[in-house]
Design a protein around this motif. Structure first.
Motif, PDB file in Angstrom:
ATOM      1  N   GLY A  49      -6.031  12.954   6.859  1.00  0.00           N
ATOM      2  CA  GLY A  49      -6.483  13.800   5.760  1.00  0.00           C
ATOM      3  C   GLY A  49      -5.918  13.422   4.406  1.00  0.00           C
ATOM      4  N   LEU A  50      -5.440  12.170   4.253  1.00  0.00           N
ATOM      5  CA  LEU A  50      -4.801  11.754   3.013  1.00  0.00           C
ATOM      6  C   LEU A  50      -5.600  10.678   2.280  1.00  0.00           C
ATOM      7  N   GLY A  51      -6.888  10.609   2.546  1.00  0.00           N
ATOM      8  CA  GLY A  51      -7.715   9.597   1.899  1.00  0.00           C
ATOM      9  C   GLY A  51      -7.715   9.684   0.389  1.00  0.00           C
ATOM     10  N   ASP A  52      -7.573  10.896  -0.135  1.00  0.00           N
ATOM     11  CA  ASP A  52      -7.565  11.062  -1.587  1.00  0.00           C
ATOM     12  C   ASP A  52      -6.311  10.491  -2.223  1.00  0.00           C
ATOM     13  N   ARG A  53      -5.267  10.242  -1.427  1.00  0.00           N
ATOM     14  CA  ARG A  53      -4.027   9.673  -1.966  1.00  0.00           C
ATOM     15  C   ARG A  53      -4.017   8.142  -1.915  1.00  0.00           C
ATOM     16  N   LEU A  54      -4.982   7.569  -1.238  1.00  0.00           N
ATOM     17  CA  LEU A  54      -5.058   6.112  -1.173  1.00  0.00           C
ATOM     18  C   LEU A  54      -5.567   5.568  -2.506  1.00  0.00           C
ATOM     19  N   VAL A  55      -4.759   4.742  -3.141  1.00  0.00           N
ATOM     20  CA  VAL A  55      -5.169   4.175  -4.433  1.00  0.00           C
ATOM     21  C   VAL A  55      -5.475   2.693  -4.326  1.00  0.00           C
ATOM     22  N   GLY A  56      -5.267   2.101  -3.145  1.00  0.00           N
ATOM     23  CA  GLY A  56      -5.561   0.692  -2.974  1.00  0.00           C
ATOM     24  C   GLY A  56      -5.605   0.308  -1.509  1.00  0.00           C
ATOM     25  N   VAL A  57      -6.545  -0.582  -1.159  1.00  0.00           N
ATOM     26  CA  VAL A  57      -6.709  -1.044   0.220  1.00  0.00           C
ATOM     27  C   VAL A  57      -7.059  -2.532   0.188  1.00  0.00           C
ATOM     28  N   THR A  58      -7.127  -3.158   1.366  1.00  0.00           N
ATOM     29  CA  THR A  58      -7.481  -4.572   1.429  1.00  0.00           C
ATOM     30  C   THR A  58      -9.002  -4.744   1.415  1.00  0.00           C
ATOM     31  N   THR A  59      -9.415  -5.979   1.240  1.00  0.00           N
ATOM     32  CA  THR A  59     -10.851  -6.276   1.244  1.00  0.00           C
ATOM     33  C   THR A  59     -11.467  -6.092   2.628  1.00  0.00           C
ATOM     34  N   TYR A  60     -10.627  -6.012   3.666  1.00  0.00           N
ATOM     35  CA  TYR A  60     -11.120  -5.829   5.029  1.00  0.00           C
ATOM     36  C   TYR A  60     -11.199  -4.363   5.430  1.00  0.00           C
ATOM     37  N   CYS A  61     -10.765  -3.469   4.575  1.00  0.00           N
ATOM     38  CA  CYS A  61     -10.787  -2.038   4.883  1.00  0.00           C
ATOM     39  C   CYS A  61     -12.186  -1.494   4.619  1.00  0.00           C
ATOM     40  N   ASP A  62     -12.987  -1.364   5.677  1.00  0.00           N
ATOM     41  CA  ASP A  62     -14.387  -0.977   5.533  1.00  0.00           C
ATOM     42  C   ASP A  62     -14.748   0.308   6.269  1.00  0.00           C
ATOM     43  N   PHE A  63     -13.745   1.012   6.773  1.00  0.00           N
ATOM     44  CA  PHE A  63     -14.002   2.280   7.452  1.00  0.00           C
ATOM     45  C   PHE A  63     -12.874   3.241   7.141  1.00  0.00           C
ATOM     46  N   PRO A  64     -13.229   4.517   6.881  1.00  0.00           N
ATOM     47  CA  PRO A  64     -14.575   5.064   6.684  1.00  0.00           C
ATOM     48  C   PRO A  64     -15.224   4.520   5.416  1.00  0.00           C
ATOM     49  N   ARG A  65     -16.452   4.936   5.176  1.00  0.00           N
ATOM     50  CA  ARG A  65     -17.198   4.378   4.038  1.00  0.00           C
ATOM     51  C   ARG A  65     -16.479   4.616   2.714  1.00  0.00           C
ATOM     52  N   ALA A  66     -15.747   5.700   2.629  1.00  0.00           N
ATOM     53  CA  ALA A  66     -15.011   5.996   1.397  1.00  0.00           C
ATOM     54  C   ALA A  66     -13.998   4.911   1.073  1.00  0.00           C
ATOM     55  N   ALA A  67     -13.538   4.172   2.102  1.00  0.00           N
ATOM     56  CA  ALA A  67     -12.568   3.095   1.866  1.00  0.00           C
ATOM     57  C   ALA A  67     -13.176   1.962   1.053  1.00  0.00           C
ATOM     58  N   LEU A  68     -14.489   1.799   1.146  1.00  0.00           N
ATOM     59  CA  LEU A  68     -15.165   0.725   0.408  1.00  0.00           C
ATOM     60  C   LEU A  68     -15.089   0.933  -1.096  1.00  0.00           C
ATOM     61  N   LYS A  69     -14.896   2.176  -1.518  1.00  0.00           N
ATOM     62  CA  LYS A  69     -14.860   2.485  -2.952  1.00  0.00           C
ATOM     63  C   LYS A  69     -13.454   2.402  -3.544  1.00  0.00           C
ATOM     64  N   LYS A  70     -12.465   2.170  -2.685  1.00  0.00           N
ATOM     65  CA  LYS A  70     -11.086   2.105  -3.178  1.00  0.00           C
ATOM     66  C   LYS A  70     -10.808   0.747  -3.827  1.00  0.00           C
TER      67      LYS A  70
END
Length: 285
Positions: A49-70
């Motif tokens: 439940g902490l997706g809103d706190r994620l400010v950066g991810v790798t180029t391979y992070c493709d799930f959930p779809r919201a990760a694609l917008k990070k």
């Protein structure tokens, strides 16, 4: 004026306790700007439940779809330190299974809090999840999810016990057909085969993802073949299967594709386990 020495003594003890809590980090506020350096970590953070706190991810992070917008900080094996720092994180979560080993000490030297996710096998996932929950200060949610994972693992083991085999069937998990790369010991795929009551014929080799010879594959005669799903894998495996056509597993059609969820030690790893379980049942092994 009369001085209440007892009051001042209690106040001094209180201030000392606050100081000690601050130094140990026990009273620190939970991370608000998190950078994830692996796809499975990203999935776990969202799952907590902490997706809103994620400010950066790798180029391979493709799930959930919201990760694609990070915002992206580079690849899994080659994250950019400059891109990480530009996001001003107060926490970076890494994995010891794939991230470059030098990235953790460099971040710590710069004063950035890090947490290393240490699970390499499926059975280590619940414990690693609990540790991450403590670090992110969402222990209750992490404990619930870890307990559910352990319940599901117990269910898989119980299903294997019900089959009561005299000898565990031999299997091989193919990561890449050309050149032939397979899952060796200490990998999630090897762990999954063990959970399913299978014997990984590459479980005694050196290296976690070794090159494996066609001759050794034919000599050891795996009774089931698993193939990791990926771009271009279908055509490459067709060529490999022609070279392995004398294998009884190939002739009998005991070749099964498993989605990449099994590769990621996160909540969706159980999708891969369910696929492997269905394949074993279908094979009659």
């Amino acid at each position: 004026m009369k001085i209440n020495r007892h009051f001042f003594f209690k106040a001094a003890i209180f201030v000392l306790l606050l100081s000690l809590l601050g130094e140990s980090g026990a009273a620190a506020s939970p991370p608000r700007r998190i950078v994830s350096l692996a796809p499975n970590i990203t999935e776990i953070v969202f799952g907590l439940g902490l997706g809103d706190r994620l400010v950066g991810v790798t180029t391979y992070c493709d799930f959930p779809r919201a990760a694609l917008k990070k915002p992206k900080i580079g690849g899994f094996s080659n994250p950019s330190l400059e891109a990480i720092l530009a996001l001003r994180p107060d926490a970076v979560i890494l994995t010891e299974d794939g991230n470059p080993p030098e990235i953790a000490p460099r971040l710590e030297k710069l004063g950035i809090s890090i947490h290393v996710f240490r699970a390499r096998k499926i059975e280590e996932l619940p414990g690693a999840l609990r540790e991450m929950g403590r670090y992110l200060q969402v222990e209750a949610a992490a404990r619930r999810q870890a307990a559910e994972m352990e319940r599901r693992l117990d269910g898989f083991r119980a299903a294997v016990r019900q089959r009561r085999r005299a000898v565990n069937p031999k299997a091989l998990f193919i990561i890449q057909p050309e050149p032939l790369i397979v899952a060796g010991p200490g990998t999630p795929m090897d762990d999954a085969m063990n959970i399913m009551g299978l014997t990984n014929i590459a479980g005694d080799v050196t290296g976690r993802y070794p090159k494996y010879s066609l001759e050794e594959t034919l000599r050891r005669q795996p009774q089931l073949l698993f193939v990791g799903q990926g771009p271009g894998m279908e055509e490459d495996f067709r060529r490999l299967s022609r070279r392995l056509r004398t294998l009884k597993a190939v002739r009998a059609g005991r070749v099964y594709t498993i989605r990449e969820t099994l590769f990621r030690l996160g909540p969706r790893v159980f999708i891969g386990l369910e696929e492997m379980k269905a394949a074993v049942v279908q094979s009659g092994m």
